[in-house]
Design an enzyme around this catalytic site. Structure first.
Site, PDB file in Angstrom:
ATOM      1  CB  ALA A  61      -0.879  -0.012   1.239  1.00  0.00           C
ATOM      2  N   GLY A 100       0.783  -5.191   1.074  1.00  0.00           N
ATOM      3  CA  GLY A 100      -0.295  -5.342   0.095  1.00  0.00           C
ATOM      4  C   GLY A 100       0.193  -5.968  -1.202  1.00  0.00           C
ATOM      5  CD  GLU A 103      -2.348  -7.963   2.770  1.00  0.00           C
ATOM      6  OE1 GLU A 103      -1.964  -6.785   2.623  1.00  0.00           O
ATOM      7  OE2 GLU A 103      -3.219  -8.299   3.569  1.00  0.00           O
ATOM      8  CD  GLU A 123       1.119  -5.622   5.565  1.00  0.00           C
ATOM      9  OE1 GLU A 123       2.005  -6.434   5.903  1.00  0.00           O
ATOM     10  OE2 GLU A 123       0.483  -5.734   4.500  1.00  0.00           O
TER      11      GLU A 123
HETATM   12  C1  LIG Z   1      -5.236  -2.446   3.820  1.00  0.00           C
HETATM   13  C2  LIG Z   1      -3.756  -2.357   4.107  1.00  0.00           C
HETATM   14  C3  LIG Z   1      -3.008  -3.230   3.209  1.00  0.00           C
HETATM   15  C4  LIG Z   1      -1.702  -3.232   3.119  1.00  0.00           C
HETATM   16  C5  LIG Z   1      -0.832  -2.477   3.997  1.00  0.00           C
HETATM   17  C6  LIG Z   1       0.542  -2.270   3.370  1.00  0.00           C
HETATM   18  O1  LIG Z   1       0.857  -2.742   2.323  1.00  0.00           O
HETATM   19  S1  LIG Z   1       1.531  -1.278   4.259  1.00  0.00           S
HETATM   20  C7  LIG Z   1       2.991  -1.216   3.248  1.00  0.00           C
HETATM   21  C8  LIG Z   1       3.796  -2.432   3.389  1.00  0.00           C
HETATM   22  N1  LIG Z   1       5.010  -2.316   2.632  1.00  0.00           N
HETATM   23  C9  LIG Z   1       6.145  -2.009   3.184  1.00  0.00           C
HETATM   24  O2  LIG Z   1       6.256  -1.825   4.375  1.00  0.00           O
HETATM   25  C10 LIG Z   1       7.316  -1.901   2.250  1.00  0.00           C
HETATM   26  C11 LIG Z   1       8.005  -0.586   2.463  1.00  0.00           C
HETATM   27  N2  LIG Z   1       9.119  -0.406   1.543  1.00  0.00           N
HETATM   28  C12 LIG Z   1      10.291  -1.035   1.684  1.00  0.00           C
HETATM   29  O3  LIG Z   1      10.516  -1.848   2.553  1.00  0.00           O
HETATM   30  C13 LIG Z   1      11.372  -0.649   0.723  1.00  0.00           C
HETATM   31  O4  LIG Z   1      11.086   0.626   0.232  1.00  0.00           O
HETATM   32  C14 LIG Z   1      11.525  -1.614  -0.474  1.00  0.00           C
HETATM   33  C15 LIG Z   1      10.224  -1.846  -1.191  1.00  0.00           C
HETATM   34  C16 LIG Z   1      12.093  -2.951   0.035  1.00  0.00           C
HETATM   35  C17 LIG Z   1      12.539  -0.995  -1.461  1.00  0.00           C
HETATM   36  O5  LIG Z   1      13.737  -0.693  -0.791  1.00  0.00           O
HETATM   37  P1  LIG Z   1      14.854   0.251  -1.447  1.00  0.00           P
HETATM   38  O6  LIG Z   1      15.993   0.312  -0.490  1.00  0.00           O
HETATM   39  O7  LIG Z   1      15.096  -0.202  -2.821  1.00  0.00           O
HETATM   40  O8  LIG Z   1      14.191   1.682  -1.594  1.00  0.00           O
HETATM   41  P2  LIG Z   1      13.734   2.716  -0.474  1.00  0.00           P
HETATM   42  O9  LIG Z   1      13.329   2.035   0.768  1.00  0.00           O
HETATM   43  O10 LIG Z   1      14.780   3.775  -0.355  1.00  0.00           O
HETATM   44  O11 LIG Z   1      12.416   3.320  -1.121  1.00  0.00           O
HETATM   45  C18 LIG Z   1      12.471   4.122  -2.302  1.00  0.00           C
HETATM   46  C19 LIG Z   1      11.429   5.204  -2.175  1.00  0.00           C
HETATM   47  O12 LIG Z   1      10.135   4.594  -2.202  1.00  0.00           O
HETATM   48  C20 LIG Z   1       9.383   4.991  -1.056  1.00  0.00           C
HETATM   49  N3  LIG Z   1       8.533   3.859  -0.677  1.00  0.00           N
HETATM   50  C21 LIG Z   1       8.905   2.594  -0.497  1.00  0.00           C
HETATM   51  N4  LIG Z   1       7.858   1.829  -0.195  1.00  0.00           N
HETATM   52  C22 LIG Z   1       6.783   2.638  -0.172  1.00  0.00           C
HETATM   53  C23 LIG Z   1       5.408   2.438   0.077  1.00  0.00           C
HETATM   54  N5  LIG Z   1       4.916   1.227   0.375  1.00  0.00           N
HETATM   55  N6  LIG Z   1       4.599   3.508   0.028  1.00  0.00           N
HETATM   56  C24 LIG Z   1       5.073   4.732  -0.270  1.00  0.00           C
HETATM   57  N7  LIG Z   1       6.380   4.989  -0.531  1.00  0.00           N
HETATM   58  C25 LIG Z   1       7.218   3.949  -0.478  1.00  0.00           C
HETATM   59  C26 LIG Z   1      10.436   5.325  -0.010  1.00  0.00           C
HETATM   60  O13 LIG Z   1       9.931   6.180   0.962  1.00  0.00           O
HETATM   61  C27 LIG Z   1      11.502   5.960  -0.851  1.00  0.00           C
HETATM   62  O14 LIG Z   1      11.092   7.293  -1.076  1.00  0.00           O
HETATM   63  P3  LIG Z   1      12.151   8.482  -1.146  1.00  0.00           P
HETATM   64  O15 LIG Z   1      11.318   9.690  -1.323  1.00  0.00           O
HETATM   65  O16 LIG Z   1      13.043   8.152  -2.303  1.00  0.00           O
HETATM   66  O17 LIG Z   1      12.900   8.466   0.149  1.00  0.00           O
END
Ligand SMILES: CC/C=C\CC(=O)SCCNC(=O)CCNC(=O)[C@H](O)C(C)(C)COP(=O)(O)OP(=O)(O)OC[C@H]1O[C@@H](n2cnc3c(N)ncnc32)[C@H](O)[C@@H]1OP(=O)(O)O
Length: 704
Positions: A61, A100, A103, A123
């Site tokens: 998400a 998500g 999921e 999450e």
């Molecule tokens: C009903 C509810 C259902 C579902 C709930 C959910 O899904 S909650 C979200 C669960 N997902 C996560 O927790 C994953 C979060 N992201 C990560 O762990 C890492 O970003 C990832 C995907 C492994 C990639 O890692 P990497 O080191 O390659 O990049 P980085 O972390 O620096 O991220 C790059 C930029 O993307 C932004 N970002 C990452 N994930 C999300 C996200 N889920 N939503 C919004 N934005 C996201 C992150 O902030 C970075 O942004 P920047 O502006 O460049 O700092």
């Protein structure tokens, strides 16, 4: 935000398009609704593959949407539609399938994954639970124990591990989308919804509650998975939604999501001199010298080797070097086994000669915390190393600029303050002095990243950020004991707040002699003396008096608590200490009073927070996120409280200010209770959101 194309004649290929991680924003969700509807109703499409663009399946998400008004179609009906489709749907997982994202894949009928892809339901680390069916579909796919483990810890799996657990159907090292299309062409219509017979796991809730330290999301995760084990799917889904509703708007979820973004904010460092992460290029580093192989040096050596760097490890005495070599080998093997990585042989060269580091690109000094010793070493290193070698000190409090002044190239000197055990703890304070070159800071930050650390760039002052803030926190705890609290009362309040250990249990673990040495070096210790004012301010000699009795904590079997034997970890209240405190108070003319947990929390935490405001005001930390990440990753501050500065913003800055003023009136001899002028400024600016503090800090102001 999602595109549908037809490939290989009959496969509908849906690609998610939302760089960088294809998060499920409102537009992406709408895109999935539209493309799935078109694919399912197109008679030429016999099967469907869902993938993400740019080598990433889906990062879950869109976390940025959580803070505001959520619009667009919700995930649950979208995933239910996919699961109910009468054409086989295959997820092609590359890069990440998290939250998500996983999921979505679980709602598909089959999953094909790249072997190195990361899969997980993180999450819980955002204060939530996988509420798009994750808590119901995963246990039905892989069973309750494995699902509970993944959902309550949020840990990531590789594609290969996911195959072993039965989360995915196939792993490939080739092109994942092509493999998924081939798979989709080979399967008959009809779907593969696995419905395992599930049973509850007794005892899990107790274990999870204990390790959650007050965090509510892990508990809700267990409740949701228990619903999967006891209720039919549709009712389980309802329970999942109810539990999510209790978490979604909670302060803990806000704190944990703040931590997610703060961890990324701190990597974008800046310093008051104007140097910044995006204009400073790190120097390539392949070979690092570590000088001093005590506890810290050994941990640093292991962390560097695990990151794939060549290490030259130096200890002056042959016998100590051999002992260190043996210890490092054991640590490396254990850590590599735990992380499932293989070791590259011969990465570490040991030597008793300082000259062995002559050809490295960066040196990390980890000798005793003794300025004279470090001065001498930096002079020697400056002469024997290459002219452009970076010289870093692992000091926890000493003046980096002074060390830099001992060298020919002060611009190449920075602090790299690791936390014990250095191969385990995630925090690294990178300390720049006024003369440190931007490239030196960038190189140390990059090296920290390669070691998997959360690196935070901070300015040079005694104790830097972490240890400087710790002083008032620890001092308040001792003052409270002088005034009538016991170590147990203080520790219980802090542990109920969420710290894994209170001040006194922590002090017993790390050794009371450590702080005693520091106080001696500062000229504060007066052996045998009980005076409570030193260097013009209130002082508690309690810690010194215990050390004079040989009570150094766990290692001597007694400290603030009593232990069964030296080295034992089971702390018990010590009747001797109680009598000692009574006698001490009587001799000092102190009348013991009842101290409750609110006072413990306010005095310890607000003193810590107040010092944080001073640090921000002085520009030692660039923003509140830096302080919060230092405290969450280095000092056990409960992550679900967001860190000390976020916690202050949640309590309300006006409230923190008012309580500090109250305590300062009662204790005018304690300078660290005097409210910081930045705190006053923020309150008079209307206590803005923490994300706006940087603007206020930078605003010109008069201190009159
Ligand atoms: C009903 C509810 C259902 C579902 C709930 C959910 O899904 S909650 C979200 C669960 N997902 C996560 O927790 C994953 C979060 N992201 C990560 O762990 C890492 O970003 C990832 C995907 C492994 C990639 O890692 P990497 O080191 O390659 O990049 P980085 O972390 O620096 O991220 C790059 C930029 O993307 C932004 N970002 C990452 N994930 C999300 C996200 N889920 N939503 C919004 N934005 C996201 C992150 O902030 C970075 O942004 P920047 O502006 O460049 O700092």
């Amino acid at each position: 935000m999602a595109a549908l194309t037809r490939v290989s004649g009959s496969v509908g290929l849906i690609s998610l398009l939302n760089p960088p991680v294809n998060a499920l924003s409102a537009a992406v969700r709408q895109g999935i609704v539209d493309t799935v509807r078109r694919a399912v109703s197109d008679p030429q499409v016999k099967s469907v593959v869902i993938c993400g663009q740019n080598g990433v399946f889906c990062g879950g998400a869109d976390i940025k949407e959580f803070g505001g008004h959520m619009s667009g179609p919700p995930l649950v009906p979208i995933f239910n539609t996919i699961e109910a489709a009468d054409k086989p749907v295959v997820a092609a997982i590359e890069g990440s399938a998290l939250g998500g994202g996983l999921e979505l894949a679980l709602a598909c009928h089959y999953r094909i994954t790249q072997s190195k892809a990361r899969l997980g339901l993180p999450e819980v680390s955002l204060g939530l639970l996988p509420a798009a069916g994750g808590t119901q579909r995963l246990p039905r796919l892989i069973g309750v124990p494995a699902a509970l483990d993944l959902i309550t810890t949020g840990r990531h799996l590789t594609g290969a591990e996911a195959l072993k657990l039965g989360i995915v159907d196939q792993v490939t090292d080739q092109n994942t989308v092509e493999a998924a299309v081939k798979f989709a062409l080979s399967i008959p219509s009809g779907c593969n919804i696995c419905r395992l017979h599930l049973s509850e796991r007794p005892g899990v809730m107790q274990r999870v509650k204990k390790s959650a330290h007050g965090a509510i999301a892990p508990v809700a995760c267990v409740q949701a998975v228990q619903a999967a084990a006891t209720l039919p799917f549709t009712q389980g889904m309802q329970r999942e939604q109810e539990l999510m509703a209790t978490l979604f708007g909670s302060g803990q979820a806000r704190a944990l999501q703040y931590c997610f973004f703060s961890q990324r904010v701190v990597s974008k460092w800046s310093s008051p001199s104007g140097s910044r992460w995006d204009t400073s290029k790190p120097k390539p580093v392949t070979k690092v010298g570590v000088i001093g192989l005590g506890t810290m040096g050994r941990g640093i050596t292991v962390a560097l080797a695990l990151a794939g760097l060549s290490v030259v490890a130096v200890e002056t005495q042959q016998q100590q070097m051999m002992a260190a070599q043996h210890a490092v080998s054991g640590m490396l093997e254990r850590t590599a086994r735990r992380r499932g990585v293989s070791l590259v042989g011969d990465q570490i060269r040991y030597s008793v000669e300082l000259e062995a580091v002559a050809d490295v690109e960066l040196v990390i000094e980890a000798v005793f915390e003794d300025m004279a010793l470090k001065e001498k070493l930096f002079k020697q290193l400056s002469t024997l190393c290459k002219a452009d070698t970076l010289l870093c000190s692992n000091t926890s409090s000493l003046d980096i600029d002074h060390l830099a002044s001992q060298t020919h190239s002060p611009q190449l000197v920075v602090g790299m303050h690791f936390f014990a055990p250095a191969h385990v703890m995630k925090l690294l304070e990178v300390v720049y002095g006024p003369r440190s070159a931007p490239q030196a800071v960038a190189t140390a930050m990059e090296l920290g990243k390669r070691m998997g650390k959360v690196s935070v760039a901070v300015g040079n002052c005694s104790g830097f950020v972490g240890n400087r803030m710790l002083m008032p926190y620890v001092e308040e705890a001792s003052f409270l004991v002088e005034e009538g609290a016991s170590p147990e009362i203080v520790d219980r309040a802090l542990e109920e707040f969420g710290f894994p250990m209170g001040v006194f249990r922590m002090s017993d673990l790390s050794g009371l002699d450590v702080g005693w040495k520091v106080r001696k070096a500062r000229g504060l210790v007066e052996p045998g003396q009980m005076s409570r004012v030193r260097q013009g301010r209130r002082y508690s000699p309690l810690g010194d008096l215990l050390c004079e009795q040989g009570r150094f904590g766990q290692k001597t079997g007694r400290g603030w608590y009593l232990y069964d034997s030296a080295g034992s970890r089971e702390a018990q209240p010590d009747p001797w200490l109680q009598s000692f405190l009574e006698e001490y108070r009587a001799r000092q003319g102190l009348v013991s009073r009842r101290i409750d947990s609110q006072e413990v929390l306010e005095r310890c935490l607000y003193a810590l927070i107040n010092e944080g405001f001073n640090i921000l005001q002085e520009g030692i930390a660039a923003g509140p996120e830096d302080i919060d990440m230092i405290y969450v990753f280095g000092y056990g501050f409960p992550r679900h409280r967001g860190g000390p500065m976020f916690y202050a913003s949640q309590v309300g800055l006006a409230q923190v200010l008012q309580r500090l003023e109250h305590y300062q009136q009662l204790h005018p001899d304690i300078p660290h209770l005097r409210p910081s002028s930045l705190l006053r400024r923020l309150v008079s600016s209307g206590s803005p959101r923490i994300q706006r503090w940087r603007e206020i800090i930078r605003m010109p102001h008069s201190s009159l």
